[in-house]
Design a protein around this motif. Structure first.
Motif, PDB file in Angstrom:
ATOM      1  N   HIS A  37       0.852  -1.192   0.000  1.00  0.00           N
ATOM      2  CA  HIS A  37       0.000   0.000   0.000  1.00  0.00           C
ATOM      3  C   HIS A  37       0.890   1.245   0.000  1.00  0.00           C
ATOM      4  O   HIS A  37       1.969   1.258   0.580  1.00  0.00           O
ATOM      5  CB  HIS A  37      -0.988  -0.008   1.172  1.00  0.00           C
ATOM      6  N   GLY A  38       0.423   2.259  -0.705  1.00  0.00           N
ATOM      7  CA  GLY A  38       1.219   3.471  -0.871  1.00  0.00           C
ATOM      8  C   GLY A  38       1.988   3.485  -2.169  1.00  0.00           C
ATOM      9  O   GLY A  38       2.407   4.546  -2.630  1.00  0.00           O
ATOM     10  N   ASP A  39       2.174   2.307  -2.781  1.00  0.00           N
ATOM     11  CA  ASP A  39       2.823   2.229  -4.095  1.00  0.00           C
ATOM     12  C   ASP A  39       1.749   2.299  -5.184  1.00  0.00           C
ATOM     13  O   ASP A  39       0.606   1.916  -4.963  1.00  0.00           O
ATOM     14  CB  ASP A  39       3.597   0.924  -4.258  1.00  0.00           C
ATOM     15  N   ILE A  40       2.129   2.736  -6.350  1.00  0.00           N
ATOM     16  CA  ILE A  40       1.217   2.717  -7.497  1.00  0.00           C
ATOM     17  C   ILE A  40       1.342   1.351  -8.163  1.00  0.00           C
ATOM     18  O   ILE A  40       2.455   0.879  -8.417  1.00  0.00           O
ATOM     19  CB  ILE A  40       1.538   3.850  -8.492  1.00  0.00           C
ATOM     20  N   CYS A  41       0.208   0.732  -8.430  1.00  0.00           N
ATOM     21  CA  CYS A  41       0.221  -0.584  -9.073  1.00  0.00           C
ATOM     22  C   CYS A  41       0.514  -0.410 -10.563  1.00  0.00           C
ATOM     23  O   CYS A  41      -0.308   0.109 -11.309  1.00  0.00           O
ATOM     24  CB  CYS A  41      -1.127  -1.287  -8.865  1.00  0.00           C
ATOM     25  N   ASN A  42       1.692  -0.836 -10.973  1.00  0.00           N
ATOM     26  CA  ASN A  42       2.099  -0.748 -12.376  1.00  0.00           C
ATOM     27  C   ASN A  42       2.284  -2.118 -13.003  1.00  0.00           C
ATOM     28  O   ASN A  42       2.777  -2.223 -14.120  1.00  0.00           O
ATOM     29  CB  ASN A  42       3.400   0.050 -12.501  1.00  0.00           C
ATOM     30  N   TYR A  77      -6.472  -3.132  -9.184  1.00  0.00           N
ATOM     31  CA  TYR A  77      -6.876  -2.620 -10.492  1.00  0.00           C
ATOM     32  C   TYR A  77      -7.274  -1.146 -10.422  1.00  0.00           C
ATOM     33  O   TYR A  77      -7.063  -0.404 -11.371  1.00  0.00           O
ATOM     34  CB  TYR A  77      -8.001  -3.488 -11.064  1.00  0.00           C
ATOM     35  N   ARG A  78      -7.822  -0.716  -9.287  1.00  0.00           N
ATOM     36  CA  ARG A  78      -8.179   0.707  -9.145  1.00  0.00           C
ATOM     37  C   ARG A  78      -6.909   1.552  -9.219  1.00  0.00           C
ATOM     38  O   ARG A  78      -6.864   2.559  -9.939  1.00  0.00           O
ATOM     39  CB  ARG A  78      -8.934   0.954  -7.845  1.00  0.00           C
ATOM     40  N   SER A  79      -5.869   1.153  -8.497  1.00  0.00           N
ATOM     41  CA  SER A  79      -4.604   1.876  -8.539  1.00  0.00           C
ATOM     42  C   SER A  79      -4.007   1.819  -9.950  1.00  0.00           C
ATOM     43  O   SER A  79      -3.482   2.815 -10.452  1.00  0.00           O
ATOM     44  CB  SER A  79      -3.618   1.287  -7.522  1.00  0.00           C
ATOM     45  N   TYR A  80      -4.123   0.658 -10.575  1.00  0.00           N
ATOM     46  CA  TYR A  80      -3.589   0.484 -11.924  1.00  0.00           C
ATOM     47  C   TYR A  80      -4.277   1.442 -12.909  1.00  0.00           C
ATOM     48  O   TYR A  80      -3.614   2.117 -13.695  1.00  0.00           O
ATOM     49  CB  TYR A  80      -3.768  -0.963 -12.378  1.00  0.00           C
ATOM     50  N   THR A  82      -6.153   4.234 -12.218  1.00  0.00           N
ATOM     51  CA  THR A  82      -6.077   5.653 -11.865  1.00  0.00           C
ATOM     52  C   THR A  82      -4.647   6.178 -11.748  1.00  0.00           C
ATOM     53  O   THR A  82      -4.448   7.391 -11.680  1.00  0.00           O
ATOM     54  CB  THR A  82      -6.796   5.918 -10.531  1.00  0.00           C
ATOM     55  N   LYS A  83      -3.687   5.254 -11.672  1.00  0.00           N
ATOM     56  CA  LYS A  83      -2.284   5.609 -11.461  1.00  0.00           C
ATOM     57  C   LYS A  83      -2.094   6.368 -10.144  1.00  0.00           C
ATOM     58  O   LYS A  83      -1.223   7.220 -10.016  1.00  0.00           O
ATOM     59  CB  LYS A  83      -1.726   6.412 -12.642  1.00  0.00           C
ATOM     60  N   LYS A  84      -2.946   6.023  -9.162  1.00  0.00           N
ATOM     61  CA  LYS A  84      -2.851   6.611  -7.824  1.00  0.00           C
ATOM     62  C   LYS A  84      -2.351   5.549  -6.854  1.00  0.00           C
ATOM     63  O   LYS A  84      -2.410   4.360  -7.121  1.00  0.00           O
ATOM     64  CB  LYS A  84      -4.207   7.155  -7.378  1.00  0.00           C
ATOM     65  N   LYS A  85      -1.878   6.003  -5.694  1.00  0.00           N
ATOM     66  CA  LYS A  85      -1.324   5.097  -4.693  1.00  0.00           C
ATOM     67  C   LYS A  85      -2.350   4.057  -4.262  1.00  0.00           C
ATOM     68  O   LYS A  85      -3.520   4.366  -4.062  1.00  0.00           O
ATOM     69  CB  LYS A  85      -0.839   5.878  -3.475  1.00  0.00           C
ATOM     70  N   SER A  86      -1.877   2.858  -4.085  1.00  0.00           N
ATOM     71  CA  SER A  86      -2.726   1.752  -3.665  1.00  0.00           C
ATOM     72  C   SER A  86      -3.047   1.856  -2.183  1.00  0.00           C
ATOM     73  O   SER A  86      -2.224   2.280  -1.377  1.00  0.00           O
ATOM     74  CB  SER A  86      -2.011   0.421  -3.935  1.00  0.00           C
ATOM     75  N   THR A  87      -4.255   1.427  -1.829  1.00  0.00           N
ATOM     76  CA  THR A  87      -4.655   1.321  -0.422  1.00  0.00           C
ATOM     77  C   THR A  87      -4.583  -0.134   0.026  1.00  0.00           C
ATOM     78  O   THR A  87      -5.114  -0.491   1.058  1.00  0.00           O
ATOM     79  CB  THR A  87      -6.084   1.849  -0.215  1.00  0.00           C
ATOM     80  N   LYS A  88      -3.933  -0.967  -0.775  1.00  0.00           N
ATOM     81  CA  LYS A  88      -3.886  -2.396  -0.495  1.00  0.00           C
ATOM     82  C   LYS A  88      -2.461  -2.910  -0.326  1.00  0.00           C
ATOM     83  O   LYS A  88      -1.533  -2.412  -0.955  1.00  0.00           O
ATOM     84  CB  LYS A  88      -4.518  -3.187  -1.648  1.00  0.00           C
ATOM     85  N   ASP A  89      -2.356  -3.929   0.512  1.00  0.00           N
ATOM     86  CA  ASP A  89      -1.186  -4.807   0.524  1.00  0.00           C
ATOM     87  C   ASP A  89      -1.653  -6.102  -0.127  1.00  0.00           C
ATOM     88  O   ASP A  89      -2.717  -6.611   0.223  1.00  0.00           O
ATOM     89  CB  ASP A  89      -0.734  -5.137   1.952  1.00  0.00           C
ATOM     90  N   ILE A  90      -0.895  -6.618  -1.058  1.00  0.00           N
ATOM     91  CA  ILE A  90      -1.193  -7.931  -1.627  1.00  0.00           C
ATOM     92  C   ILE A  90      -0.009  -8.827  -1.252  1.00  0.00           C
ATOM     93  O   ILE A  90       1.123  -8.575  -1.663  1.00  0.00           O
ATOM     94  CB  ILE A  90      -1.417  -7.873  -3.146  1.00  0.00           C
TER      95      ILE A  90
END
Length: 188
Positions: A37-42, A77-80, A82-90
């Protein structure tokens, strides 16, 4: 991977080869983080082997919102989109082999091949429908029905998931999961 793409997206063998050859194979150990979380999913991954959990991180609590099984895609996928920071840890629940593709490569392919754009549209539609179903399930199904739905999605792997993680994902208590399991065992 080719057969999965052919069956799922109804593409040709050649198209499946173009797509699958653009993925990289990555190995993860139990406890490794696929996305922080906090990273952008790319990156979008395809789970060849293993099991992961997706945890939404809030200000005051964390909730498991999904489990990602073999032969499923993994990403925020939301972060992917929107190119915004993720609120998730996977996080990997067990050792995983994940085929990954980076945003830039997927965009390059999408600009070059029309079938990739069609796949992206299908995936977006599929994820939207899944999100709507999950929202409806939380409002309309009781705890046992939600457990059975998750159980039927992948019986073999569900036993590898700690009871408290299942409870978090289903928005119920671990004690309720235990009661449901006992009840189902008695029925069998």
């Amino acid at each position: 991977m080719n057969n999965f793409f052919i069956d799922t997206f109804k593409i040709t063998k050649n198209e499946a080869q173009i797509l699958s050859s653009s993925f990289y194979i990555e190995e993860y150990s139990k406890g490794d983080i696929f996305l922080k979380h906090g990273d952008i999913c790319n990156t979008i991954g395809f789970v060849k082997k293993g099991l992961l959990k997706s945890i939404t991180i809030g200000k005051e609590k964390e909730l498991i919102d999904d489990f990602i099984f073999e032969n499923q895609f993994v990403a925020d996928y939301r972060s992917y989109l929107t190119k915004k920071k993720s609120t998730k840890d996977i996080i990997c629940i067990e050792n995983c082999t994940i085929h990954t593709i980076h945003r830039e490569k997927l965009e390059e392919l999408s600009n070059k091949y029309l079938f990739i754009s069609k796949i992206e549209k299908k995936v977006t539609e599929h994820l939207y429908v899944l999100a709507e179903k999950k929202f409806d399930d939380l409002r309309l199904l009781n705890a046992e029905e939600r457990y059975l739905k998750l159980f039927n999605s992948n019986r073999r792997l569900l036993y590898k998931i700690p009871q408290y993680d299942i409870a978090s994902c289903l928005s119920i208590s671990p004690e309720t999961v235990s009661r449901i399991r006992k009840k189902l065992t008695k029925r069998s």
